[in-house]
Design a protein around this motif. Structure first.
Motif, mmCIF file in Angstrom:
data_model
loop_
_atom_site.group_PDB
_atom_site.id
_atom_site.type_symbol
_atom_site.label_atom_id
_atom_site.label_comp_id
_atom_site.label_asym_id
_atom_site.label_seq_id
_atom_site.Cartn_x
_atom_site.Cartn_y
_atom_site.Cartn_z
ATOM 1 N N VAL A 178 0.845 -1.187 0.000
ATOM 2 C CA VAL A 178 0.000 0.000 0.000
ATOM 3 C C VAL A 178 0.886 1.244 0.000
ATOM 4 C CG1 VAL A 178 -1.778 1.268 1.254
ATOM 5 C CG2 VAL A 178 -1.819 -1.234 1.209
ATOM 6 N N GLY A 179 0.602 2.163 -0.906
ATOM 7 C CA GLY A 179 1.366 3.405 -0.986
ATOM 8 C C GLY A 179 2.495 3.387 -1.976
ATOM 9 N N ASP A 180 2.868 2.219 -2.500
ATOM 10 C CA ASP A 180 3.941 2.172 -3.494
ATOM 11 C C ASP A 180 3.433 2.652 -4.848
ATOM 12 O OD1 ASP A 180 5.467 1.147 -1.501
ATOM 13 O OD2 ASP A 180 6.149 -0.606 -2.605
ATOM 14 N N VAL A 181 4.337 3.216 -5.621
ATOM 15 C CA VAL A 181 3.993 3.718 -6.951
ATOM 16 C C VAL A 181 4.946 3.110 -7.969
ATOM 17 C CG1 VAL A 181 3.047 5.890 -6.083
ATOM 18 C CG2 VAL A 181 5.470 5.748 -6.713
ATOM 19 N N LEU A 182 4.551 3.231 -9.218
ATOM 20 C CA LEU A 182 5.364 2.738 -10.334
ATOM 21 C C LEU A 182 6.021 3.938 -11.004
ATOM 22 C CD1 LEU A 182 5.893 -0.041 -11.654
ATOM 23 C CD2 LEU A 182 4.095 0.520 -13.295
ATOM 24 N N ALA A 183 7.340 3.920 -11.098
ATOM 25 C CA ALA A 183 8.079 4.999 -11.755
ATOM 26 C C ALA A 183 8.335 4.634 -13.209
ATOM 27 C CB ALA A 183 9.400 5.259 -11.030
ATOM 28 N N PHE A 184 7.961 5.533 -14.105
ATOM 29 C CA PHE A 184 8.137 5.326 -15.547
ATOM 30 C C PHE A 184 9.026 6.453 -16.068
ATOM 31 C CE2 PHE A 184 6.849 5.626 -20.010
ATOM 32 C CZ PHE A 184 6.881 4.300 -20.392
ATOM 33 N N PRO A 185 10.362 6.262 -16.051
ATOM 34 C CA PRO A 185 11.263 7.355 -16.406
ATOM 35 C C PRO A 185 11.635 7.369 -17.887
ATOM 36 C CG PRO A 185 12.490 5.572 -15.388
ATOM 37 C CD PRO A 185 11.066 5.119 -15.455
ATOM 38 N N HIS A 186 11.583 8.560 -18.482
ATOM 39 C CA HIS A 186 12.103 8.813 -19.833
ATOM 40 C C HIS A 186 11.613 7.746 -20.815
ATOM 41 C CE1 HIS A 186 15.342 10.065 -16.830
ATOM 42 N NE2 HIS A 186 14.728 11.193 -17.175
ATOM 43 N N GLY A 187 10.314 7.577 -20.873
ATOM 44 C CA GLY A 187 9.748 6.492 -21.661
ATOM 45 C C GLY A 187 9.064 6.944 -22.931
ATOM 46 N N VAL A 188 8.766 5.959 -23.768
ATOM 47 C CA VAL A 188 8.085 6.155 -25.042
ATOM 48 C C VAL A 188 6.693 5.551 -24.926
ATOM 49 C CG1 VAL A 188 8.134 5.667 -27.514
ATOM 50 C CG2 VAL A 188 10.272 6.028 -26.276
ATOM 51 N N GLY A 189 5.715 6.233 -25.451
ATOM 52 C CA GLY A 189 4.351 5.719 -25.467
ATOM 53 C C GLY A 189 3.982 5.193 -26.832
ATOM 54 N N VAL A 265 4.157 15.772 -6.722
ATOM 55 C CA VAL A 265 4.110 17.231 -6.793
ATOM 56 C C VAL A 265 3.816 17.834 -5.425
ATOM 57 C CG1 VAL A 265 2.971 19.182 -7.905
ATOM 58 C CG2 VAL A 265 3.368 17.084 -9.191
ATOM 59 N N ALA A 266 2.996 17.148 -4.633
ATOM 60 C CA ALA A 266 2.644 17.657 -3.310
ATOM 61 C C ALA A 266 3.743 17.453 -2.282
ATOM 62 C CB ALA A 266 1.354 16.990 -2.828
ATOM 63 N N GLY A 267 4.815 16.759 -2.627
ATOM 64 C CA GLY A 267 5.917 16.540 -1.713
ATOM 65 C C GLY A 267 5.827 15.270 -0.898
ATOM 66 N N ALA A 268 4.800 14.432 -1.152
ATOM 67 C CA ALA A 268 4.654 13.170 -0.426
ATOM 68 C C ALA A 268 5.650 12.149 -0.970
ATOM 69 C CB ALA A 268 3.231 12.640 -0.560
ATOM 70 N N ALA A 269 6.306 11.438 -0.061
ATOM 71 C CA ALA A 269 7.327 10.463 -0.449
ATOM 72 C C ALA A 269 6.716 9.080 -0.609
ATOM 73 C CB ALA A 269 8.452 10.439 0.579
ATOM 74 N N PHE A 270 7.235 8.333 -1.581
ATOM 75 C CA PHE A 270 6.748 6.989 -1.860
ATOM 76 C C PHE A 270 7.928 6.087 -2.199
ATOM 77 C CE2 PHE A 270 3.403 9.927 -3.125
ATOM 78 C CZ PHE A 270 2.294 9.400 -2.476
ATOM 79 N N LYS A 271 7.711 4.797 -2.062
ATOM 80 C CA LYS A 271 8.635 3.776 -2.547
ATOM 81 C C LYS A 271 8.164 3.295 -3.916
ATOM 82 C CE LYS A 271 11.864 2.593 0.598
ATOM 83 N NZ LYS A 271 13.292 2.356 0.301
ATOM 84 N N THR A 272 9.108 2.956 -4.774
ATOM 85 C CA THR A 272 8.728 2.463 -6.102
ATOM 86 C C THR A 272 8.448 0.958 -6.050
ATOM 87 O OG1 THR A 272 11.034 2.090 -6.707
ATOM 88 C CG2 THR A 272 10.074 4.227 -7.264
ATOM 89 N N PHE A 273 7.535 0.565 -6.892
ATOM 90 C CA PHE A 273 7.121 -0.838 -7.015
ATOM 91 C C PHE A 273 7.753 -1.485 -8.242
ATOM 92 C CE2 PHE A 273 3.718 -3.881 -8.453
ATOM 93 C CZ PHE A 273 3.939 -4.820 -7.468
ATOM 94 N N ASN A 274 8.787 -0.866 -8.780
ATOM 95 C CA ASN A 274 9.341 -1.324 -10.056
ATOM 96 C C ASN A 274 9.881 -2.747 -9.991
ATOM 97 O OD1 ASN A 274 8.921 1.462 -10.452
ATOM 98 N ND2 ASN A 274 10.497 1.506 -12.030
#
Length: 463
Positions: A178-189, A265-274
């Motif tokens: 709960v609370g983890d996010v997925l980071a998608f850096p410098h990607g192509v769609g 953007v709001a400054g909340a910290a998360f762990k990545t689920f990558n």
């Protein structure tokens, strides 16, 4: 000695089967073999699951996906390359042949390099479109990592992927902390066609868009796609159940994004689920999950006093029959019983040219085990003789296809199998009429035979 040898063989088979249902030979293609250090955690996780990794560069002379007409590898990972082409051993035609031979492919892209022409041609064959310049950058000014991309907004933060739709099992985001996010850096769609074999795994947020930072740095006059039109991670499963996965950001598989800390953007910290996502994504691509197997099929008569023969080749019209099928699902290291979602149904078709019956198969809890689920149904055959098929055609996103067909003959009723007329209530008036006619005739005959004739009166003649 024989028992020891059998035990060792059993252990070996269990170890091999605990890797993937299609094999453990994995080819990793990198622009430079030294680049594998950037993906050490991802590749190490694959090795810990039993895969045998082979590293090659696109222009390597020893690179070959086939040997003597057979697959030399079971799975393929292609990381981004600076080259415009991948050489003669990784053409679009060869990659399609690899899919047709039931090989699985995990393809990754990056915004820093234009996609090689061979990969663009392959994606076109699969109805997946990239921007016209073969590159692009997905940005989102509302969902980005304020630590690594405070100005460019090209590191997108996404929630773990959910189910594609109700009734489709979620293999990619289930179990995420709960609370983890997925980071998608410098990607192509990419954009996906309307083909039924394509499925998006991760879509871009509604506020995201794709553009070319080199040509559209100041004015965005023509967007390639925006919002949920963009598929960041997508999957293609061929009709032979071979799997192809497109990841728009190879960087999301690098060590620095595994269990990293990010801020929105709001400054909340998360762990990545990558890292968890990479395991689930590669596990699905290489058929460690979502693989269905039919253990056995059984159909028989369901009538009192009928023969106990299993899977007969001949039935009679209007017979009552029972059909059962046992289905298992491979989940990482073992076979488990497959559970059909509540809003879905496993169906049986009894068809000639078109289905005469299409019936849902219900779970038979009494015959099911933890390793296999048994589904069954009972019905009456149609009043039509001919050649029929018991057919189960179960094709769902992220599951291997189940297509089973059993052919039987259905004959008409024999002359001595029709019910007697006195059993049919509609025939009773006619039987009563026949009985009345026969009774009347016999009564008339008896009256005629046993009634004496009337005597004649004598008259005297007078002169």
């Amino acid at each position: 000695m024989r028992s020891l040898l059998s035990f060792c063989l059993l252990v070996l088979v269990s170890v091999v089967s605990a890797i993937s249902t299609t094999g453990n030979r994995l080819l990793v293609v990198l622009d430079d073999v030294a680049d594998k250090a950037d993906y050490s955690k991802f590749l190490g996780d694959l090795e810990s699951r039993g895969f045998k990794l082979t590293f090659e560069t696109p222009k390597s002379e020893s690179l070959s996906l086939f040997h003597l007409g057979e697959r030399a590898y079971d799975h393929l990972i292609v990381f981004p390359s600076k080259a415009k082409g991948l050489g003669p051993n990784l053409t679009a035609n060869i990659l399609l042949q690899f899919l047709n031979a039931q090989g699985n492919i995990l393809l990754t892209l990056g915004s820093g390099y234009a996609a090689p022409s061979a990969l663009v041609s392959l994606l076109d064959q699969l109805d997946i479109q990239l921007p016209a310049d073969r590159t692009g950058l997905v940005v989102d000014h509302f969902n980005y990592d304020s630590i690594s991309a405070p100005d460019t907004h090209d590191v997108i933060l996404l929630p773990p992927p959910g189910a594609l739709r109700p009734g489709v099992k979620n293999y990619f985001g289930v179990g995420a902390p709960v609370g983890d996010v997925l980071a998608f850096p410098h990607g192509v769609g990419a954009t996906l066609g309307a083909g039924e074999l394509l499925s998006p795994i991760v879509r871009a947020p509604r506020t995201a868009y794709s553009y070319n930072p080199k040509e559209q740095a100041e004015v965005l006059d023509d967007l390639f796609a925006a919002g949920e039109q963009l598929a960041l991670v997508s999957a293609f499963q061929a009709r032979n159940s071979a799997r192809f996965t497109l990841v728009g950001s190879a960087e999301m598989l690098q060590d620095k994004w595994f269990d990293a800390e990010v801020k929105n953007v709001a400054g909340a910290a998360f762990k990545t689920f990558n890292r968890g996502f990479a395991k689930r994504l590669s596990g699905w691509t290489f058929q460690e999950v979502g693989v269905l197997r039919v253990n056995w099929i059984e159909h028989r008569l369901n009538e009192a006093g009928a023969s106990n023969e299993t899977n007969p080749k001949l039935y009679r019209i209007k017979n009552d029959v029972t059909y059962s099928i046992s289905v298992s699902e491979w989940s990482w290291d073992s076979w488990t019983g497959y559970s059909v979602p509540l809003v879905d149904a496993l169906q049986l078709e009894f068809s000639m040219l078109s289905p005469f019956h299409r019936l849902p198969l219900a779970l038979d809890a009494a015959r099911s085990t933890p390793e296999a689920s048994v589904y069954t149904t009972s019905f009456r055959l149609p009043d039509q003789h001919g050649i029929f098929n018991f057919k189960v055609n179960y094709k769902r996103p992220f599951l291997t296809n189940v297509e089973e067909k059993n052919t039987v003959s259905v004959r008409h009723m024999a002359h001595d199998e029709w019910p007697r007329s006195f059993v049919i209530s509609g025939a009773w008036p006619w039987i009563a009429g026949i009985g009345a006619t026969i009774t009347g005739w016999l009564g008339f005959c008896a009256l005629w035979m046993y009634s004496a004739p009337v005597g004649k009166k004598e008259t005297k003649k007078t002169q």
